[in-house]
Design a protein around this motif. Sequence first.
Motif, PDB file in Angstrom:
ATOM      1  N   GLY A  20      46.184 -65.232   0.189  1.00 40.50           N
ATOM      2  CA  GLY A  20      46.050 -63.842  -0.220  1.00 40.50           C
ATOM      3  C   GLY A  20      47.278 -63.002   0.034  1.00 40.50           C
ATOM      4  N   ALA A  21      48.410 -63.610   0.337  1.00 41.15           N
ATOM      5  CA  ALA A  21      49.611 -62.837   0.645  1.00 41.15           C
ATOM      6  C   ALA A  21      50.076 -62.029  -0.553  1.00 41.15           C
ATOM      7  CB  ALA A  21      50.724 -63.765   1.124  1.00 41.15           C
ATOM      8  N   ALA A  22      49.992 -62.587  -1.746  1.00 38.15           N
ATOM      9  CA  ALA A  22      50.446 -61.871  -2.932  1.00 38.15           C
ATOM     10  C   ALA A  22      49.524 -60.701  -3.241  1.00 38.15           C
ATOM     11  CB  ALA A  22      50.524 -62.815  -4.130  1.00 38.15           C
ATOM     12  N   ILE A  23      48.253 -60.865  -3.013  1.00 36.08           N
ATOM     13  CA  ILE A  23      47.312 -59.786  -3.285  1.00 36.08           C
ATOM     14  C   ILE A  23      47.501 -58.666  -2.261  1.00 36.08           C
ATOM     15  CG2 ILE A  23      44.873 -59.188  -3.354  1.00 36.08           C
ATOM     16  CD1 ILE A  23      44.391 -61.974  -4.503  1.00 36.08           C
ATOM     17  N   MET A  24      47.703 -59.016  -1.025  1.00 36.61           N
ATOM     18  CA  MET A  24      47.893 -57.991   0.001  1.00 36.61           C
ATOM     19  C   MET A  24      49.180 -57.222  -0.215  1.00 36.61           C
ATOM     20  SD  MET A  24      46.567 -59.919   3.425  1.00 36.61           S
ATOM     21  CE  MET A  24      47.333 -58.693   4.449  1.00 36.61           C
ATOM     22  N   ALA A  25      50.235 -57.887  -0.705  1.00 36.12           N
ATOM     23  CA  ALA A  25      51.519 -57.223  -0.890  1.00 36.12           C
ATOM     24  C   ALA A  25      51.582 -56.497  -2.222  1.00 36.12           C
ATOM     25  CB  ALA A  25      52.650 -58.244  -0.795  1.00 36.12           C
ATOM     26  N   GLY A  26      50.607 -56.644  -3.102  1.00 40.68           N
ATOM     27  CA  GLY A  26      50.618 -55.987  -4.396  1.00 40.68           C
ATOM     28  C   GLY A  26      51.585 -56.617  -5.370  1.00 40.68           C
ATOM     29  N   LEU A  27      51.776 -57.925  -5.290  1.00 45.56           N
ATOM     30  CA  LEU A  27      52.751 -58.607  -6.130  1.00 45.56           C
ATOM     31  C   LEU A  27      52.118 -59.314  -7.321  1.00 45.56           C
ATOM     32  CD1 LEU A  27      54.994 -60.129  -3.329  1.00 45.56           C
ATOM     33  CD2 LEU A  27      55.372 -58.048  -4.638  1.00 45.56           C
ATOM     34  N   THR A  28      50.917 -58.953  -7.685  1.00 51.05           N
ATOM     35  CA  THR A  28      50.291 -59.594  -8.823  1.00 51.05           C
ATOM     36  C   THR A  28      50.917 -59.066 -10.112  1.00 51.05           C
ATOM     37  OG1 THR A  28      48.563 -57.912  -8.865  1.00 51.05           O
ATOM     38  CG2 THR A  28      48.100 -59.933  -7.630  1.00 51.05           C
ATOM     39  N   VAL A  29      50.986 -59.909 -11.122  1.00 57.15           N
ATOM     40  CA  VAL A  29      51.593 -59.545 -12.396  1.00 57.15           C
ATOM     41  C   VAL A  29      50.506 -58.965 -13.295  1.00 57.15           C
ATOM     42  CG1 VAL A  29      52.828 -60.422 -14.402  1.00 57.15           C
ATOM     43  CG2 VAL A  29      53.291 -61.371 -12.140  1.00 57.15           C
ATOM     44  N   PRO A  30      50.708 -57.744 -13.808  1.00 58.05           N
ATOM     45  CA  PRO A  30      49.684 -57.160 -14.691  1.00 58.05           C
ATOM     46  C   PRO A  30      49.680 -57.861 -16.052  1.00 58.05           C
ATOM     47  CG  PRO A  30      51.590 -55.728 -14.558  1.00 58.05           C
ATOM     48  CD  PRO A  30      51.815 -56.838 -13.578  1.00 58.05           C
ATOM     49  N   SER A  31      48.579 -57.759 -16.728  1.00 61.29           N
ATOM     50  CA  SER A  31      48.486 -58.376 -18.049  1.00 61.29           C
ATOM     51  C   SER A  31      49.238 -57.530 -19.071  1.00 61.29           C
ATOM     52  CB  SER A  31      47.016 -58.524 -18.453  1.00 61.29           C
ATOM     53  OG  SER A  31      46.424 -57.243 -18.544  1.00 61.29           O
ATOM     54  N   TRP A  32      49.578 -58.122 -20.206  1.00 58.27           N
ATOM     55  CA  TRP A  32      50.326 -57.463 -21.272  1.00 58.27           C
ATOM     56  C   TRP A  32      49.426 -56.445 -21.960  1.00 58.27           C
ATOM     57  CZ3 TRP A  32      54.909 -56.514 -23.113  1.00 58.27           C
ATOM     58  CH2 TRP A  32      55.055 -56.127 -24.437  1.00 58.27           C
ATOM     59  N   ASP A  33      49.935 -55.227 -22.147  1.00 63.07           N
ATOM     60  CA  ASP A  33      49.189 -54.171 -22.809  1.00 63.07           C
ATOM     61  C   ASP A  33      50.008 -53.665 -23.993  1.00 63.07           C
ATOM     62  OD1 ASP A  33      47.468 -52.183 -23.511  1.00 63.07           O
ATOM     63  OD2 ASP A  33      47.844 -50.927 -21.762  1.00 63.07           O
ATOM     64  N   PRO A  34      49.641 -53.994 -25.218  1.00 67.72           N
ATOM     65  CA  PRO A  34      50.431 -53.585 -26.380  1.00 67.72           C
ATOM     66  C   PRO A  34      50.455 -52.071 -26.592  1.00 67.72           C
ATOM     67  CG  PRO A  34      48.472 -54.784 -27.068  1.00 67.72           C
ATOM     68  CD  PRO A  34      48.534 -54.850 -25.584  1.00 67.72           C
ATOM     69  N   VAL A  35      49.426 -51.365 -26.185  1.00 66.91           N
ATOM     70  CA  VAL A  35      49.413 -49.911 -26.334  1.00 66.91           C
ATOM     71  C   VAL A  35      50.464 -49.280 -25.426  1.00 66.91           C
ATOM     72  CG1 VAL A  35      48.005 -47.842 -26.079  1.00 66.91           C
ATOM     73  CG2 VAL A  35      46.989 -49.920 -26.995  1.00 66.91           C
ATOM     74  N   ALA A  37      53.144 -50.792 -24.306  1.00 64.93           N
ATOM     75  CA  ALA A  37      54.459 -51.186 -24.821  1.00 64.93           C
ATOM     76  C   ALA A  37      54.852 -50.311 -26.006  1.00 64.93           C
ATOM     77  CB  ALA A  37      54.429 -52.654 -25.224  1.00 64.93           C
ATOM     78  N   ARG A  38      53.915 -49.987 -26.876  1.00 69.24           N
ATOM     79  CA  ARG A  38      54.194 -49.115 -28.013  1.00 69.24           C
ATOM     80  C   ARG A  38      54.549 -47.708 -27.540  1.00 69.24           C
ATOM     81  NH1 ARG A  38      49.321 -48.536 -31.047  1.00 69.24           N
ATOM     82  NH2 ARG A  38      49.420 -50.788 -31.144  1.00 69.24           N
ATOM     83  N   LEU A  39      53.870 -47.221 -26.535  1.00 71.89           N
ATOM     84  CA  LEU A  39      54.172 -45.897 -25.999  1.00 71.89           C
ATOM     85  C   LEU A  39      55.567 -45.853 -25.378  1.00 71.89           C
ATOM     86  CD1 LEU A  39      53.257 -43.019 -25.262  1.00 71.89           C
ATOM     87  CD2 LEU A  39      52.352 -43.968 -23.141  1.00 71.89           C
TER      88      LEU A  39
END
Length: 78
Positions: A20-35, A37-39
């Motif tokens: 859980g080190a990555a979750i505790m440090a906030g290092l998770t990669v967010p999913s791609w959001d096309p909206v 990216a367009r903004l």
Amino acid sequence: MSRNVRTTNDRRAVGSTNGGAAIMAGLTVPSWDPVAARLIGTVLLEAIVLYVGYAGLERLVGPALMNALVGGDGVGSE
């Protein structure tokens, strides 16, 4: 106490392979959001257009405006 019982001090994520080190440090990669990216692309394009537009406007109107405000081109006005 049994080894299978989770305590309140156990901060590892359930199903995590790295404790859980990555979750505790906030290092998770967010999913791609096309909206989003367009903004971001729209805001970047708007900034470029404004930058080029104001540069052209300054080149066209700047000398006449400075002449009207300052009263000449400034040569010999020491």
